[in-house]
Design an enzyme around this catalytic site. Structure first.
Site, PDB file in Angstrom:
ATOM      1  N   GLY A 185      38.613  50.527  47.013  1.00  0.00           N
ATOM      2  CA  GLY A 185      38.537  51.096  48.269  1.00  0.00           C
ATOM      3  C   GLY A 185      39.672  51.139  49.378  1.00  0.00           C
ATOM      4  N   ARG A 221      40.204  37.626  38.699  1.00  0.00           N
ATOM      5  CA  ARG A 221      40.598  37.221  40.229  1.00  0.00           C
ATOM      6  C   ARG A 221      41.025  35.967  40.747  1.00  0.00           C
ATOM      7  NH1 ARG A 221      35.905  41.399  42.751  1.00  0.00           N
ATOM      8  NH2 ARG A 221      37.111  43.554  42.082  1.00  0.00           N
ATOM      9  N   GLY A 246      38.977  51.045  40.873  1.00  0.00           N
ATOM     10  CA  GLY A 246      38.391  50.118  39.951  1.00  0.00           C
ATOM     11  C   GLY A 246      38.187  50.613  38.568  1.00  0.00           C
ATOM     12  N   LYS A 275      33.970  60.204  42.997  1.00  0.00           N
ATOM     13  CA  LYS A 275      33.536  60.140  44.035  1.00  0.00           C
ATOM     14  C   LYS A 275      34.356  61.097  44.921  1.00  0.00           C
ATOM     15  CE  LYS A 275      34.487  55.719  43.807  1.00  0.00           C
ATOM     16  NZ  LYS A 275      35.095  54.401  44.399  1.00  0.00           N
TER      17      LYS A 275
HETATM   18  P1  ADP Z   1      37.794  54.819  40.567  1.00  0.00           P
HETATM   19  O1  ADP Z   1      36.919  53.745  40.595  1.00  0.00           O
HETATM   20  O2  ADP Z   1      38.986  54.639  39.612  1.00  0.00           O
HETATM   21  O3  ADP Z   1      38.300  55.049  42.048  1.00  0.00           O
HETATM   22  P2  ADP Z   1      35.760  56.849  40.383  1.00  0.00           P
HETATM   23  O4  ADP Z   1      34.718  55.544  40.879  1.00  0.00           O
HETATM   24  O5  ADP Z   1      35.757  57.919  41.591  1.00  0.00           O
HETATM   25  O6  ADP Z   1      37.204  56.250  39.977  1.00  0.00           O
HETATM   26  O7  ADP Z   1      35.251  57.440  39.142  1.00  0.00           O
HETATM   27  C1  ADP Z   1      34.932  56.928  38.049  1.00  0.00           C
HETATM   28  C2  ADP Z   1      33.606  57.676  37.268  1.00  0.00           C
HETATM   29  O8  ADP Z   1      34.055  59.002  37.131  1.00  0.00           O
HETATM   30  C3  ADP Z   1      33.840  57.260  35.767  1.00  0.00           C
HETATM   31  O9  ADP Z   1      32.448  56.327  35.565  1.00  0.00           O
HETATM   32  C4  ADP Z   1      33.634  58.430  35.118  1.00  0.00           C
HETATM   33  O10 ADP Z   1      32.786  58.437  33.996  1.00  0.00           O
HETATM   34  C5  ADP Z   1      33.561  59.449  36.295  1.00  0.00           C
HETATM   35  N1  ADP Z   1      33.790  60.873  35.887  1.00  0.00           N
HETATM   36  C6  ADP Z   1      35.055  61.158  35.451  1.00  0.00           C
HETATM   37  N2  ADP Z   1      34.949  62.610  35.302  1.00  0.00           N
HETATM   38  C7  ADP Z   1      33.731  63.013  35.414  1.00  0.00           C
HETATM   39  C8  ADP Z   1      32.997  64.502  35.245  1.00  0.00           C
HETATM   40  N3  ADP Z   1      33.757  65.308  34.717  1.00  0.00           N
HETATM   41  N4  ADP Z   1      31.797  64.388  35.399  1.00  0.00           N
HETATM   42  C9  ADP Z   1      31.173  63.019  35.961  1.00  0.00           C
HETATM   43  N5  ADP Z   1      31.689  62.044  36.041  1.00  0.00           N
HETATM   44  C10 ADP Z   1      32.894  61.747  35.920  1.00  0.00           C
HETATM   45 MG    MG Z   2      35.007  53.318  40.861  1.00  0.00          MG
END
Ligand code: ADP
Ligand code: MG
Length: 399
Positions: A379, A38, A356, A199
């Site tokens: 976010g 960063r 992230g 999420k």
């Molecule tokens: P980002 O940070 O890119 O916005 P999220 O925080 O929403 O993404 O989600 C990331 C997490 O989602 C990862 O840690 C991954 O392990 C989890 N994930 C992806 N697919 C599944 C699934 N089918 N069941 C449980 N967790 C999952």
């Molecule tokens: Mg995340």
């Protein structure tokens, strides 16, 4: 929201005291920075200000001290690292808007750089207290926002100060606004969005806005199961947001009404349970997505789905991707995420990755340098995709 905002290049900075909000919220372990990414990302803006003879007053938050003076969250380590990277002294203030900070700000010469202490040592920061914002602003003549990661928050240093100072973007924020803003306002088509991750509730709200804009919406990862459930499929022990099943039904109807192609997984990689540890050995099998056994948990998209999603992504002119397709932290369950990352890397489209974990996946898997833009704010990029107004951007002057 207007995405056509002034940047540092659109105003004169010479001789001015410039309050520059950065994202120096770096990870540390026992007082040592474990990734300076960063800080490195902030260099172009800081170097521009220095070389154009501004008096540079940098500020940032680190962690969540919640208005308390927690020494382990001091930005001193950042000043030291930044000074090494710039090859010049970075004056560290002992406080945020106290006597020391004000004296050091007043003493700056053209091209000098200083860093204020952790903004969140002050209770007024996250409350966007006008009195605190005014104090911050009083040290400067111009405000530059270069922290996209907090642009969705109306805090004193991200939005409040703009009530008292002319406000423009730094290079990082400018890049986010111009690339993501264009994708949302005037995308080259076909425009494909790929959503995944864990999420579920957070992201289901993004879908509504994206359905107004995209030609194809692809849903994988943990959020797919709520859609599958909405289609009447059993999802076993997979992630499920029962309260959103009706919402997913509405979204499927909306997609159909708008002529948006909605792609869901057709096959799913399942296991008995979530791997523990997350990168530990796991025994998997692939099943059709409408036949997930009751005792199993869906943890990645299957091979047929990978091909389907990759094909759709390859034909696109603009792709926005947010959220891994499976539990990519585990090598056995990373194949879906790899397939999508690879499809983006090989595509000629403008490719934008937000979130992230998605950004981390692209880097970890070695595709980052083939993506047009990886957003620096999880976010914030989600709220951007939701079509919400970001206070840290809305407060900047229009071109
Ligand atoms: P980002 O940070 O890119 O916005 P999220 O925080 O929403 O993404 O989600 C990331 C997490 O989602 C990862 O840690 C991954 O392990 C989890 N994930 C992806 N697919 C599944 C699934 N089918 N069941 C449980 N967790 C999952
Ligand atoms: Mg995340």
């Amino acid at each position: 929201m207007n995405y056509n905002k002034k940047s540092i290049e659109d105003v004169s900075v010479a001789g001015k005291r410039v309050l520059c909000r950065c994202d120096f919220n770096v990870p540390t372990k026992a007082g040592v920075i474990t990734s300076d990414k960063r800080i490195v990302a902030a260099l172009p803006t800081i170097e521009y200000l220095i070389s154009h003879n501004a008096k540079v007053i940098l500020c940032s938050h680190m962690g969540k001290p919640k208005g308390e003076w927690k020494p382990e969250l001091s930005l001193k380590v950042v000043a030291k690292r930044l000074s090494e990277l710039l090859g010049k002294e970075v004056v560290m203030a002992d406080d945020v808007v106290g006597e020391d900070a004000k004296a050091k700000a007043a003493a700056l010469k053209d091209g000098d750089v200083m860093l204020l202490e952790n903004l969140r040592y002050m209770k007024g920061e996250t409350k966007n207290d006008p009195a605190f914002a005014k104090e911050l602003a009083s040290m400067a003549d111009l405000f530059v926002n270069d922290a996209f990661g907090t642009a969705h928050r109306a805090h004193a240093s991200t939005a409040g100060v703009a009530d008292y100072l002319p406000a423009v973007s730094g290079y990082l924020v400018q890049k986010e606004v111009s690339i993501m803003g264009k994708a949302l306002a005037d995308p080259d088509r076909p425009f494909v969005a790929i959503l995944g991750g864990a999420k579920v509730s957070d992201k289901l709200n993004v879908i509504n806005n994206l359905l107004e804009k995209v030609d194809t919406l692809i849903i994988g990862g943990g959020m797919a199961y709520t859609f599958l459930a909405a289609q009447g499929c059993g999802v076993g022990k997979s992630l499920l947001d029962e309260e959103k099943i009706d919402y997913c039904k509405d979204m499927m109807a909306k997609a159909q009404a708008k002529g948006v192609k909605l792609l869901l997984p057709i096959d799913t990689v399942v296991a008995d349970a979530f791997p523990d540890p997350i990168d530990g050995p796991v025994e998997v099998q692939t099943v059709p997505s409408d036949a997930i056994p009751e005792s199993k948990m869906g943890l990645d998209i299957g091979e047929k789905t990978r091909a389907l999603f990759a094909e759709a992504a390859k034909g696109a002119k603009t792709v926005v991707w947010n959220g891994p397709m499976g539990v990519f932290e585990n090598p056995t369950l990373a194949q879906g995420t790899i397939a999508v990352a690879q499809a983006l890397a090989e595509s000629d489209a403008v490719t934008i990755v937000g979130g992230g974990d998605s950004a981390a996946a692209c880097e970890q898997l070695g595709f980052a340098d083939k993506i047009t833009h990886i957003s620096t704010g999880g976010g914030a990029s989600l709220e951007f995709l939701e079509g919400l107004e970001l206070p840290g951007i809305a407060c900047l002057e229009d071109k």
